[in-house]
Design a protein around this motif. Structure first.
Motif, mmCIF file in Angstrom:
data_model
loop_
_atom_site.group_PDB
_atom_site.id
_atom_site.type_symbol
_atom_site.label_atom_id
_atom_site.label_comp_id
_atom_site.label_asym_id
_atom_site.label_seq_id
_atom_site.Cartn_x
_atom_site.Cartn_y
_atom_site.Cartn_z
ATOM 1 N N PHE A 13 16.472 -57.634 1.791
ATOM 2 C CA PHE A 13 17.612 -58.481 2.191
ATOM 3 C C PHE A 13 18.037 -59.142 1.034
ATOM 4 O O PHE A 13 17.460 -59.458 0.064
ATOM 5 C CB PHE A 13 17.184 -59.413 3.172
ATOM 6 N N ASN A 96 22.469 -58.259 1.689
ATOM 7 C CA ASN A 96 21.217 -59.011 2.341
ATOM 8 C C ASN A 96 19.788 -58.366 2.160
ATOM 9 O O ASN A 96 19.617 -57.170 2.210
ATOM 10 C CB ASN A 96 21.511 -58.960 3.891
ATOM 11 N N LYS A 99 18.022 -58.116 6.193
ATOM 12 C CA LYS A 99 18.591 -57.647 7.307
ATOM 13 C C LYS A 99 18.290 -56.007 7.109
ATOM 14 O O LYS A 99 18.163 -55.605 5.832
ATOM 15 C CB LYS A 99 19.795 -57.843 7.531
ATOM 16 N N GLU A 100 18.116 -55.212 8.253
ATOM 17 C CA GLU A 100 18.100 -53.906 8.511
ATOM 18 C C GLU A 100 19.186 -53.330 7.358
ATOM 19 O O GLU A 100 20.266 -53.748 7.465
ATOM 20 C CB GLU A 100 17.939 -53.389 9.588
ATOM 21 N N ASN A 319 23.623 -60.130 12.744
ATOM 22 C CA ASN A 319 22.399 -59.509 12.481
ATOM 23 C C ASN A 319 22.558 -58.193 11.263
ATOM 24 O O ASN A 319 21.762 -57.462 10.872
ATOM 25 C CB ASN A 319 21.313 -59.102 13.511
ATOM 26 N N THR A 320 23.915 -57.889 11.431
ATOM 27 C CA THR A 320 24.273 -56.329 10.650
ATOM 28 C C THR A 320 24.341 -56.930 9.356
ATOM 29 O O THR A 320 24.837 -57.614 8.545
ATOM 30 C CB THR A 320 25.530 -56.046 11.031
ATOM 31 N N GLN A 321 23.527 -55.968 8.463
ATOM 32 C CA GLN A 321 23.698 -56.133 6.757
ATOM 33 C C GLN A 321 25.162 -55.921 6.476
ATOM 34 O O GLN A 321 25.906 -55.295 6.857
ATOM 35 C CB GLN A 321 22.775 -54.894 6.344
#
Length: 611
Positions: A13, A96, A99-100, A319-321
């Motif tokens: 991230f 990031n 984050k995924e 939560n989105t990269q």
């Protein structure tokens, strides 16, 4: 973005950048700005969950679209690409760390990346052979190897202190396990990225703007004086620009700008074309009090700028990269004062020359040493005639009305009152070299030199003369001594003048050289000519008095500075003293005379008695 170390999956991230461009750890604040551009509004990522790459050991290991090449490294990253794209330009970089990786997601343009991240993204876009750093031993997959290298650097730049929620590691915690040559490349990239602190340092401009003057410096001098204006042309050259404006740096000098379009119409100073004929045009009268003058002309315009930049994409889900993708940004940039030209004006100066002469000797008399002043508003200069009578004034500012005045005349026989207005150096078409030719002073006094010689041509000393003035061609051939004295010139205040009968006549006496002079005879009517006569009023002992006046005719302003006359005594001189021989000769003559006289008397008496 996902990273796996051995069999453990580690999520990578990075610090998210807000619209204000803020980053962690008290880093600088970056303000992104919106502009009109052709950057894609959305991008769609590939299936990032099935692709990854690692090169931390110095060798490349990758899984991509179902094809596996097993290998372990200390730092693995997901391969993020834009769907529908291929090659090096298709790669997308995660921002990031916490984050995924955004797999199979449509993301929307958010804001421009900060300068450090932007530099890394755009430098990668240059290609393997032109980028700042690259990985070796990657074979045909050097794009993928370099992608891993630059992605690792972006993590270290964007969020060096962020902690992964998977294993609590920071982006740089595994650097010490990298192969040394790989670690060095990563750190060099990070250090170079941190040098870029603003957008212009980190973007790649595709069309550099050009705005300049031709010539870059405009020098105006005497050769550029046409009629009553100093004029010289210039042009404005530009590339990738529009709405070009030209103006004087100081508004008061804008009046000196003029120009025409190619079709002959008047130029629009707010929209200058490359082929416009522009001029600096300065009335020469504005330069009369300047020896040098300079001012600046500026050009401004709008740059149709196109540059490679890095844009941040994401969505409304926190939560989105966020990812970075390079794109071409097209903007219009106002270039204030981008081009400047200095105008130097060295004005032309005039000169005035003439030869100072007197009217005497048929206007051939030179009057060296005569002093003149030349004056004008705020100007004064003094010059003296040289041995040839030449007077020259130089460095005369054009546009002034000058006044020439004679202030000193060393020759006492000439008037010293010459004055003249000089207007040739001004007007609609000023001259730069004014030559008055010969200028004359009228003769004020006439000098006369009278000589008296005997029949042998020897000088006679002691002869006295007076001088009489008569109208030109007035008959005059004889005069008595008394009448000559009555009509003779008198000396008054050092001048020989007509009239003043209450004073004694001026008498000139010949010296040992036989010369008698009459100096400073006043020419009270210099425009008229007279006949002058020298009349002898007393001769020396032993010489006869000259009965015929010496005529000195047609005397006026153009006569020789000294008019001469000559008298020759034709009588045999009777000596009053001398040698014994002369005494004997005289006695004999007397005796003979007496004898002849006595004999004649005797003969006369005898004749009377015989009768």
């Amino acid at each position: 973005m996902r990273v796996r170390k051995k069999k453990r999956l580690v999520l990578l991230f990075a610090t998210g950048l807000t619209l204000g461009g803020l980053v962690f750890a008290s880093r600088s604040t970056y303000i992104a700005y919106a502009a009109s551009d052709n950057v894609p509004q959305t991008i769609t990522t590939n299936n990032a969950g099935k692709t990854f790459v690692t090169a931390s050991s110095g060798k490349l290991y990758a899984q991509y679209e179902g094809q596996w090449k097993e290998g372990y490294g200390y730092h693995r990253v997901n391969i993020i690409k834009e769907k529908g794209k291929s090659g090096r330009d298709s790669y997308i970089f995660c921002i990031n760390w916490s984050k995924e990786s955004p797999s199979n997601k449509q993301l929307t343009k958010q804001y421009q990346a900060n300068p450090e991240v932007q530099w890394l993204v755009t430098d990668f876009a240059k290609g393997h052979d032109k980028a700042f750093e690259r990985l070796d031993n990657a074979g045909a997959d050097y794009d993928l190897a370099d992608y891993w290298l630059y992605q690792t650097a972006i993590h270290l730049v964007a969020c060096p202190n962020e902690v992964s929620p998977i294993d609590g590691k920071k982006p740089g915690d595994t650097l010490d396990k990298f192969a040394p040559q790989v670690r060095d490349k990563v750190l060099r990239l990070v250090n170079e990225a941190k040098k870029h602190k603003n957008e212009s340092d980190s973007e790649i401009v595709l069309n550099q703007a050009k705005l300049n003057f031709d010539p870059s410096e405009l020098n105006i001098n005497s050769g550029d004086l046409h009629g009553d204006k100093y004029e010289k042309s210039f042009q404005v050259k530009s590339d990738q620009m529009h709405d070009i404006q030209v103006h004087a740096a100081e508004s008061k000098n804008s009046k000196y700008l003029s120009g025409t379009r190619k079709n002959g119409s008047k130029v629009d100073w707010n929209n200058i074309n490359a082929d416009d004929n522009l001029k600096v045009s300065i009335p020469y009268s504005d330069m009369t009090n300047n020896s040098d003058f300079s001012f600046k002309i500026k050009a401004t315009g709008h740059w149709n700028k196109r540059a490679k930049v890095a844009w941040i994409y994401g969505n409304n889900d926190p939560n989105t990269q966020h990812v970075a993708k390079w794109a071409i940004k097209a903007t219009t940039v106002a270039m204030e004062g981008d081009a400047e030209m200095t105008v130097h004006v060295k004005p032309s100066f005039g000169s005035l020359t003439f030869v100072k002469k007197g009217t005497g000797n048929d206007k051939k008399t030179i009057l060296p040493g005569t002093k003149f002043t030349l004056t004008a508003d705020g100007f004064s200069q003094t010059q003296t005639a040289d041995k040839d009578g030449r007077v020259t004034f130089t460095n005369l500012p054009l546009g002034k009305k000058f006044h020439l005045k004679e202030i000193e005349q060393p020759n006492p026989d000439y008037n010293g009152n010459y004055e003249k207005d000089i207007v040739e150096l001004s007007g609609d078409n000023p001259q730069r070299e004014v030559n008055l030719g010969d200028i004359y002073n009228d003769k004020k006094y006439q000098n006369f030199d009278i000589t008296k010689n005997n029949i042998k041509g020897e000088s006679i000393e002691g002869a006295q003369f007076v001088l009489i003035r008569k109208d030109w061609k007035e008959p005059f051939d004889h005069i008595s001594v008394d009448e000559a004295k009555r009509q003779a010139l008198r000396q008054v205040n050092g001048e020989l003048v007509v009239g003043h009968g209450d004073q004694q006549p001026y008498i000139a006496t010949t010296g040992a050289n036989g010369h008698a002079t009459f100096n400073k005879v006043l020419l009270d009517h210099p425009e008229e000519k007279y006949d002058y006569y020298a009349v002898e009023i007393k001769s020396p002992n032993g010489y006869a008095l000259g009965t015929t006046p010496i005529k000195l005719p047609n005397v006026g302003p153009t006569s020789p500075d000294v008019v001469t006359g000559e008298m020759t005594d034709n009588t045999q001189p009777i000596p009053t003293t001398g040698s014994d021989y002369l005494l004997i000769e005289a006695t004999a003559a007397i005796t003979i005379t007496c004898a002849v006289g006595g004999y004649a008397y005797y003969v006369s008496k005898k004749n009377k008695k015989e009768k």
